[in-house]
Design a protein around this motif. Structure first.
Motif, PDB file in Angstrom:
ATOM      1  N   ILE A 328       0.927  -1.162  -0.155  1.00 45.21           N
ATOM      2  CA  ILE A 328      -0.046  -0.135  -0.096  1.00 45.21           C
ATOM      3  C   ILE A 328       1.122   1.253   0.089  1.00 45.21           C
ATOM      4  O   ILE A 328       1.775   1.331   0.792  1.00 45.21           O
ATOM      5  CB  ILE A 328      -0.866   0.044   1.143  1.00 45.21           C
ATOM      6  N   LEU A 329       0.816   2.171  -0.979  1.00 46.53           N
ATOM      7  CA  LEU A 329       1.680   3.217  -1.148  1.00 46.53           C
ATOM      8  C   LEU A 329       0.504   4.570  -1.034  1.00 46.53           C
ATOM      9  O   LEU A 329      -0.408   4.641  -1.870  1.00 46.53           O
ATOM     10  CB  LEU A 329       2.253   3.174  -2.429  1.00 46.53           C
ATOM     11  N   VAL A 330       0.862   5.167   0.075  1.00 45.14           N
ATOM     12  CA  VAL A 330      -0.103   6.241   0.182  1.00 45.14           C
ATOM     13  C   VAL A 330       0.716   7.547  -0.040  1.00 45.14           C
ATOM     14  O   VAL A 330       1.654   8.180   0.540  1.00 45.14           O
ATOM     15  CB  VAL A 330      -0.557   6.471   1.793  1.00 45.14           C
ATOM     16  N   LYS A 331       0.356   8.264  -1.009  1.00 48.73           N
ATOM     17  CA  LYS A 331       1.187   9.360  -1.339  1.00 48.73           C
ATOM     18  C   LYS A 331       0.668  10.717  -0.671  1.00 48.73           C
ATOM     19  O   LYS A 331      -0.219  10.808   0.148  1.00 48.73           O
ATOM     20  CB  LYS A 331       0.944  10.016  -3.040  1.00 48.73           C
ATOM     21  N   SER A 332       1.628  11.847  -0.416  1.00 46.45           N
ATOM     22  CA  SER A 332       1.291  13.079   0.309  1.00 46.45           C
ATOM     23  C   SER A 332       0.267  13.609  -0.301  1.00 46.45           C
ATOM     24  O   SER A 332      -0.074  13.809  -1.270  1.00 46.45           O
ATOM     25  CB  SER A 332       2.514  13.907   0.414  1.00 46.45           C
ATOM     26  N   GLY A 333      -0.796  13.904   0.817  1.00 51.75           N
ATOM     27  CA  GLY A 333      -1.957  14.687   0.447  1.00 51.75           C
ATOM     28  C   GLY A 333      -3.235  13.551   0.447  1.00 51.75           C
ATOM     29  O   GLY A 333      -4.244  13.900   0.292  1.00 51.75           O
ATOM     30  N   ALA A 334      -2.997  12.321   0.492  1.00 45.66           N
ATOM     31  CA  ALA A 334      -4.016  11.277   0.233  1.00 45.66           C
ATOM     32  C   ALA A 334      -4.336  11.060   1.662  1.00 45.66           C
ATOM     33  O   ALA A 334      -4.349  10.018   2.266  1.00 45.66           O
ATOM     34  CB  ALA A 334      -3.651   9.926  -0.475  1.00 45.66           C
ATOM     35  N   GLN A 335      -5.035  12.256   2.389  1.00 47.63           N
ATOM     36  CA  GLN A 335      -5.432  11.973   3.562  1.00 47.63           C
ATOM     37  C   GLN A 335      -6.735  11.201   3.932  1.00 47.63           C
ATOM     38  O   GLN A 335      -7.396  10.863   2.750  1.00 47.63           O
ATOM     39  CB  GLN A 335      -5.593  13.521   4.402  1.00 47.63           C
ATOM     40  N   LYS A 336      -6.940  10.965   4.976  1.00 49.18           N
ATOM     41  CA  LYS A 336      -8.010   9.956   5.313  1.00 49.18           C
ATOM     42  C   LYS A 336      -8.141   8.624   4.665  1.00 49.18           C
ATOM     43  O   LYS A 336      -9.235   8.240   4.283  1.00 49.18           O
ATOM     44  CB  LYS A 336      -9.395  10.782   4.979  1.00 49.18           C
ATOM     45  N   THR A 337      -6.893   8.265   4.008  1.00 52.50           N
ATOM     46  CA  THR A 337      -6.759   6.899   3.230  1.00 52.50           C
ATOM     47  C   THR A 337      -7.223   5.787   4.599  1.00 52.50           C
ATOM     48  O   THR A 337      -6.642   5.933   5.728  1.00 52.50           O
ATOM     49  CB  THR A 337      -5.536   6.855   3.048  1.00 52.50           C
ATOM     50  N   ASP A 338      -8.077   4.820   3.943  1.00 53.13           N
ATOM     51  CA  ASP A 338      -8.147   3.676   4.960  1.00 53.13           C
ATOM     52  C   ASP A 338      -7.726   2.488   4.081  1.00 53.13           C
ATOM     53  O   ASP A 338      -8.216   1.961   2.984  1.00 53.13           O
ATOM     54  CB  ASP A 338      -9.691   3.421   5.112  1.00 53.13           C
TER      55      ASP A 338
END
Lengths: 434, 251
Positions: A328-338
């Motif tokens: 799982i890659l969460v980029k900066s700005g991808a807030q509230k990712t679940d």
């Protein structure tokens, strides 16, 4: 070290050269020719995969990259193919070649279907924005040369544009009738705003099967994939799904794999619009030391409030190998990712092995991501409980195996398809005994 | 019905003798109770009789209706008519309660050479029995014992017993974790199954349960043996004075 790296690079390039020398790019003109040439350039740049590559350490890709496909005996299952009693639009491929006689008319309200080769021959076509485009995006963090190879050399497939909500699913049926077939199929799907498609896939396809599926989902669109990879014991397959999701769109995929020598299923998902949902799940039953099953998943969150789930279950025995590489890659700005990821194996004996490589890479600060991986044997307490009620040991083990897999099957939204897979699993387990 | 002679049992993994010569005979139609302090071997006996792994029989015998059961697999013992109501019923996520029971009923029928029960007959029967035990139909659809309260688990055990119609029922501390109302419900379920060709062995710490399920014979077990047997009054004596008096008397 430098020498070793240079030698490895040379070895990869030699393998790649040997493979490519047996093939020529299928005829194409204009943008399609350019797309194929660019894909070929990507393959030549990356080189075909090698056991020493980071994401191939657990599964040896050599039988996927050799020029001649290893022979695979045909297998008569003695049963009606799965999904047989489901109303669907059937598109049949025999050893990787579209069979118009065996297929339904490619017409259904709410969708447009064309053969890939026809679409690639047109000067102007929507598929230009999808074909090889999503695949090319998938190499950003991890090289996927087999996917680029597929784009370059695919000889058949379908392109589907979904504009409404068709009354029935589209079903791709892959028949395997030649012991030496080497099929390369590529499909593209574009789901327009608010449109929905369920795609069914079943069958072993070929002795060696390379398949690419690019799925571009516009805002509020939905795409469901349910596939069963057949029961042939000796077939090999390398498949890739490349999906891009718009705002509030939904992507859900489930894959059931039984038997086969080597199966590499990659799934690369990009969540590019806010509030999108992506679920990838799978289950496999593997028996024997030749069985290697590899799920390699990469989910990129590049928008806010998206939800992703990866749920994989593997039942292994007699030296079978199960592999899960999930990221799982969460980029900066991808807030509230679940983001959620679980991979589990049920090892029915001590010879079976499960190799898991879960990865999280997070650049946003307000996210909820979790992952887990477990390996276990059949629960002795539960076995005794079932046996004490009169259930014979073999039947009890089957019940518990099905229960283990059930959690992955629950990921399938449509109960009809889930039940079709569950019923097949139950009968296969019963037949093979314990 | 059940005939245990000089049963000696040790733990498989360690050199620890748990049962040191149990003699017990339970006749058809009767209810026997076994009481005894913690660690006396009561639960071990129930496990050994039902065939759980981890124990080694070092001497003696146990027969059910004249058949030696100690050499049988657990499922064979069940088909022969033995049933153990677990002290701690096992949760099995992913296996539906209904599927489980239907598989069990039909497996036993098959083992006995009887025809399998049709799904309609099975449904009718289980609904009726569940109603008697005030079991919510929703509990039948859920995974076996998953999310059940302590009382629900015990009622589920009795439901299984009612569906499987065993000959010899062993109840291992079925009263543990039950409130007064639940105990009454479970006891009523057990009493409804009492019949001339069925016997019960009730393992319990407390006389309470025996107010509801009236035993014919009460045994006191201590240190792997049955040290005293008597009528229902023996249970009352335990309730009043504890085990100390009885144990010092037989020592």
């Amino acid at each position: 070290m430098a020498m070793a790296r240079a030698a490895l690079r040379q070895q990869k390039m030699d393998t790649t050269e040997a493979r490519l020398s047996t093939l020529s790019l299928p005829a194409a003109t204009g943008w399609a020719e350019a797309a194929r040439n660019e894909a070929l350039a990507r393959v030549q740049e990356m080189g075909l995969p090698h056991r020493r590559d980071e994401y191939w350490r657990f599964a040896d890709p050599s039988s996927l990259t050799v020029a001649e496909p290893p022979r695979a005996a045909l297998f008569d299952t003695g049963e009606a193919p799965i999904f047989s009693d489901i109303d669907r639009l059937r598109i049949v491929f025999v050893d990787g070649v579209f069979d118009p006689e065996a297929s339904d008319d490619l017409a259904l309200e709410g969708i447009e279907i064309e053969r890939l080769t026809d679409a690639l021959g047109k000067d102007i076509h929507w598929v230009r924005d999808v074909y090889g485009v999503l695949e090319a995006r998938s190499h950003e963090k991890v090289h996927r040369p087999l996917a680029a190879f597929n784009t370059a050399f695919a000889t058949d497939g379908v392109v589907i544009r979904v504009t409404g909500k068709p009354s029935k699913p589209v079903s791709l049926v892959y028949l395997h009738q030649s012991e030496t077939s080497d099929a390369i199929l590529h499909h593209c799907v574009r789901v327009e705003e608010g449109a929905e498609l369920t795609l069914l896939e079943n069958g072993p396809a070929a002795a060696r099967f390379s398949k690419g599926l690019e799925v571009d989902i516009a805002d509020t669109g939905a795409f469901h994939l349910i596939r069963s990879q057949g029961r042939d014991h000796e077939r090999r397959a390398a498949t890739g799904i490349f999906a891009r999701l718009g705002r509030e769109s939904v992507f859900k995929a489930f894959t059931l794999t039984v038997n086969g020598v080597l199966t590499r299923n990659e799934c690369v998902i990009e969540l590019t619009g806010d509030d999108a949902t992506a679920h990838v799940a799978g289950a496999c039953l593997g028996d024997g030391k030749d069985f290697v099953h590899d799920d390699t998943v990469f989910v990129t969150h590049d928008a806010q409030r998206c939800e992703s789930r990866q749920v994989f279950k593997k039942v292994l025995r007699n030296g079978a190998t199960g592999i899960f590489q999930g990221k799982i890659l969460v980029k900066s700005g991808a807030q509230k990712t679940d983001g959620y990821q679980i991979s589990q194996s049920l090892l029915l004996d001590e010879d079976a092995q499960f190799l898991a490589k879960p990865e999280l890479e997070i650049y946003a600060d307000d996210v909820a991501c979790s992952h887990g991986s477990t390996s276990g044997a059949i629960d002795a307490e539960a076995m005794f409980y079932l046996q004490s009620r009169g259930v014979p040991a073999a039947e009890a083990a089957n019940l518990l195996t099905l229960a283990f897999v059930a959690e992955a099957l629950e990921e399938i939204e449509n109960e009809t398809y889930a039940e079709a897979l569950r019923a097949r699993l139950a009968s296969w387990l019963e037949r093979r005994g314990h | 019905m059940l005939d245990i002679k000089g049963l000696h049992v040790k733990l498989e993994e360690e050199d620890k003798q748990i049962l040191k010569g149990v003699d017990l005979k339970v006749e058809a139609g009767s209810v026997h109770a076994i009481m005894g302090p913690n660690g006396s071997g009561k639960s071990t006996m129930s496990y050994v009789l039902s065939g759980r792994d981890g124990y080694e029989v070092t001497g003696g015998s146990a027969t059910l209706l004249g058949e030696d059961i100690l050499g049988m697999d657990p499922e064979e013992r069940a088909a022969a008519g033995l049933f153990l109501a677990f002290q701690y019923p096992v949760e099995i996520p992913g296996v539906g309660n209904m599927t489980f029971l239907r598989t069990a009923v039909n497996a036993q029928r098959k083992a006995r050479g009887d025809e399998e029960m049709s799904s309609t007959d099975f449904l009718k029967l289980i609904r009726a029995k569940a109603k008697d035990l005030q079991i919510d139909p929703d509990m039948l659809k859920r995974s076996v014992n998953v999310g059940f309260s302590g009382g629900e688990k015990k009622r589920n055990e009795i439901l299984q017993m009612a569906m499987l119609e065993p000959k010899m029922c062993i109840l291992d501390e079925t009263d543990s974790g039950l409130d007064v109302d639940a105990m009454k419900l479970v006891s009523d379920g057990v009493n409804a199954l009492r019949s001339p060709d069925r016997a019960f062995l009730v393992i319990t710490h407390y006389q309470r349960l025996l107010d509801h399920i009236r035993p014919d014979v009460v045994h006191i077990m201590s240190d792997g043996r049955i040290v005293k047997s008597g009528g229902p009054e023996l249970a009352l004596e335990v309730e009043k004075n504890g085990y100390a008096d009885i144990l010092s008397e037989v020592a």
